[in-house]
Design a protein around this motif. Structure first.
Motif, PDB file in Angstrom:
ATOM      1  N   PRO A 159     -74.482  31.719 -24.265  1.00  0.00           N
ATOM      2  CA  PRO A 159     -73.051  31.907 -24.548  1.00  0.00           C
ATOM      3  C   PRO A 159     -72.245  32.047 -23.261  1.00  0.00           C
ATOM      4  O   PRO A 159     -72.790  32.261 -22.175  1.00  0.00           O
ATOM      5  CB  PRO A 159     -73.036  33.214 -25.359  1.00  0.00           C
ATOM      6  N   ASP A 160     -70.930  31.921 -23.385  1.00  0.00           N
ATOM      7  CA  ASP A 160     -70.045  32.037 -22.227  1.00  0.00           C
ATOM      8  C   ASP A 160     -69.855  33.484 -21.800  1.00  0.00           C
ATOM      9  O   ASP A 160     -69.470  33.751 -20.658  1.00  0.00           O
ATOM     10  CB  ASP A 160     -68.672  31.424 -22.544  1.00  0.00           C
ATOM     11  N   LEU A 161     -70.118  34.416 -22.722  1.00  0.00           N
ATOM     12  CA  LEU A 161     -69.905  35.840 -22.437  1.00  0.00           C
ATOM     13  C   LEU A 161     -70.787  36.662 -23.372  1.00  0.00           C
ATOM     14  O   LEU A 161     -70.975  36.280 -24.532  1.00  0.00           O
ATOM     15  CB  LEU A 161     -68.429  36.207 -22.664  1.00  0.00           C
ATOM     16  N   VAL A 162     -71.314  37.776 -22.867  1.00  0.00           N
ATOM     17  CA  VAL A 162     -72.082  38.700 -23.697  1.00  0.00           C
ATOM     18  C   VAL A 162     -71.373  40.047 -23.728  1.00  0.00           C
ATOM     19  O   VAL A 162     -71.046  40.613 -22.671  1.00  0.00           O
ATOM     20  CB  VAL A 162     -73.515  38.885 -23.154  1.00  0.00           C
ATOM     21  N   ILE A 163     -71.088  40.538 -24.937  1.00  0.00           N
ATOM     22  CA  ILE A 163     -70.577  41.901 -25.124  1.00  0.00           C
ATOM     23  C   ILE A 163     -71.762  42.735 -25.592  1.00  0.00           C
ATOM     24  O   ILE A 163     -72.329  42.465 -26.654  1.00  0.00           O
ATOM     25  CB  ILE A 163     -69.429  41.935 -26.150  1.00  0.00           C
ATOM     26  N   LEU A 164     -72.134  43.718 -24.813  1.00  0.00           N
ATOM     27  CA  LEU A 164     -73.414  44.387 -24.977  1.00  0.00           C
ATOM     28  C   LEU A 164     -73.222  45.889 -25.183  1.00  0.00           C
ATOM     29  O   LEU A 164     -72.694  46.577 -24.316  1.00  0.00           O
ATOM     30  CB  LEU A 164     -74.261  44.122 -23.730  1.00  0.00           C
ATOM     31  N   ASP A 165     -73.630  46.377 -26.344  1.00  0.00           N
ATOM     32  CA  ASP A 165     -73.565  47.810 -26.625  1.00  0.00           C
ATOM     33  C   ASP A 165     -74.753  48.498 -25.964  1.00  0.00           C
ATOM     34  O   ASP A 165     -75.888  48.031 -26.056  1.00  0.00           O
ATOM     35  CB  ASP A 165     -73.598  48.051 -28.134  1.00  0.00           C
ATOM     36  N   VAL A 166     -74.487  49.607 -25.298  1.00  0.00           N
ATOM     37  CA  VAL A 166     -75.577  50.349 -24.649  1.00  0.00           C
ATOM     38  C   VAL A 166     -76.568  50.866 -25.685  1.00  0.00           C
ATOM     39  O   VAL A 166     -77.792  50.795 -25.498  1.00  0.00           O
ATOM     40  CB  VAL A 166     -75.012  51.519 -23.820  1.00  0.00           C
ATOM     41  N   MET A 167     -76.063  51.361 -26.807  1.00  0.00           N
ATOM     42  CA  MET A 167     -76.908  52.001 -27.820  1.00  0.00           C
ATOM     43  C   MET A 167     -77.405  50.965 -28.818  1.00  0.00           C
ATOM     44  O   MET A 167     -76.822  50.758 -29.878  1.00  0.00           O
ATOM     45  CB  MET A 167     -76.125  53.105 -28.531  1.00  0.00           C
ATOM     46  N   LEU A 168     -78.489  50.274 -28.460  1.00  0.00           N
ATOM     47  CA  LEU A 168     -79.090  49.288 -29.340  1.00  0.00           C
ATOM     48  C   LEU A 168     -80.536  49.684 -29.648  1.00  0.00           C
ATOM     49  O   LEU A 168     -81.233  50.216 -28.782  1.00  0.00           O
ATOM     50  CB  LEU A 168     -79.103  47.899 -28.672  1.00  0.00           C
ATOM     51  N   PRO A 169     -80.992  49.415 -30.883  1.00  0.00           N
ATOM     52  CA  PRO A 169     -82.401  49.666 -31.187  1.00  0.00           C
ATOM     53  C   PRO A 169     -83.296  48.601 -30.563  1.00  0.00           C
ATOM     54  O   PRO A 169     -82.830  47.544 -30.168  1.00  0.00           O
ATOM     55  CB  PRO A 169     -82.445  49.597 -32.720  1.00  0.00           C
ATOM     56  N   MET A 187     -70.099  45.588 -21.059  1.00  0.00           N
ATOM     57  CA  MET A 187     -70.873  46.624 -21.728  1.00  0.00           C
ATOM     58  C   MET A 187     -69.962  47.598 -22.460  1.00  0.00           C
ATOM     59  O   MET A 187     -68.879  47.948 -21.983  1.00  0.00           O
ATOM     60  CB  MET A 187     -71.754  47.377 -20.726  1.00  0.00           C
ATOM     61  N   LEU A 188     -70.429  48.034 -23.644  1.00  0.00           N
ATOM     62  CA  LEU A 188     -69.735  49.034 -24.448  1.00  0.00           C
ATOM     63  C   LEU A 188     -70.564  50.312 -24.442  1.00  0.00           C
ATOM     64  O   LEU A 188     -71.772  50.274 -24.687  1.00  0.00           O
ATOM     65  CB  LEU A 188     -69.570  48.550 -25.895  1.00  0.00           C
ATOM     66  N   THR A 189     -69.927  51.429 -24.163  1.00  0.00           N
ATOM     67  CA  THR A 189     -70.648  52.697 -24.195  1.00  0.00           C
ATOM     68  C   THR A 189     -69.838  53.717 -24.971  1.00  0.00           C
ATOM     69  O   THR A 189     -68.618  53.805 -24.818  1.00  0.00           O
ATOM     70  CB  THR A 189     -70.929  53.227 -22.779  1.00  0.00           C
TER      71      THR A 189
END
Length: 209
Positions: free
Chosen positions: A32-42, A63-65
């Motif tokens: 993908p052109d961009l990754v939005i990544l949550d810190v709290m992932l299983p 990153m989302l925290t």
């Protein structure tokens, strides 16, 4: 999800994942052109996904925290994230950051970097000083390319090791200092008083050429 809906309303095609492992697989296979990544992932947390992705590509990572702790933001940025947003976040702010990151990533990358009489040709993997070719080892070239392509940005030794040696490297971080010394001897008029690759006390190194 609200975020997916909002992005699609703005005209973005989106891919979603419910855990780190599946998200990593999607990013690796679909590029993908961009990754939005949550810190709290299983399964794999956001930090580990970011570490793996950054080792494999320069894809922009936001990153989302939810924690709001500075240490999390610092860790994310040191692992290679390009930006972060703390939850709960303002959707307009997030969209603005997404637009800015995509705009920056679409800018053509430099192929030749100049610093006075020094020329670094990224396409041909060559360095010249006063139009004379310099003999540099592959790792030295990768190191100066990383620093020069990010002129003005300070890198820690750990960041350099992560980018160039990989996260599995188990040697001493002083190997970075050794490679910096070799480069300075080749490109600095006064290696003991460097003006291009400068030391940032307590942090690491920065290219100021």
């Amino acid at each position: 999800m609200a975020l997916k809906y909002t992005l699609e309303q703005e005209g973005y095609d989106t891919l979603t994942a419910v855990d780190g492992e599946s998200g990593l697989r999607i990013a690796q296979s679909r590029s993908p052109d961009l990754v939005i990544l949550d810190v709290m992932l299983p399964s794999l947390d956001g930090f580990e996904v970011c570490r793996i992705l950054r080792r494999q590509s320069n894809i922009p990572i936001l990153m989302l925290t939810a924690r709001g702790e500075e240490v999390d933001r610092v860790v994310g940025l040191e692992l290679g994230a390009d930006d972060y947003v703390t939850k709960p976040f303002n959707m307009r702010e997030l969209l603005a950051r997404v637009r800015n990151m995509l705009r920056r990533s679409s800018t053509p990358a430099l192929e030749v970097i100049r610093s006075g009489n020094l020329k670094i040709d990224l396409a041909s993997h060559s360095i010249t000083l006063d139009d004379e070719d310099l003999a540099v080892k592959p790792r030295e070239f990768s190191l100066i390319s990383l620093l020069a392509a990010n002129r003005g940005r300070a890198f820690t030794r750990d960041q350099i090791l992560e980018r160039l040696w990989g996260h599995d490297y188990i040697g001493d971080s002083r190997t970075v200092d050794v490679h910096i010394r070799w480069l300075r001897e080749k490109i600095e008029p006064e290696p003991s008083q460097p003006r291009r690759i400068v030391t940032i006390r307590g942090v690491g190194y920065r290219f100021d050429g």
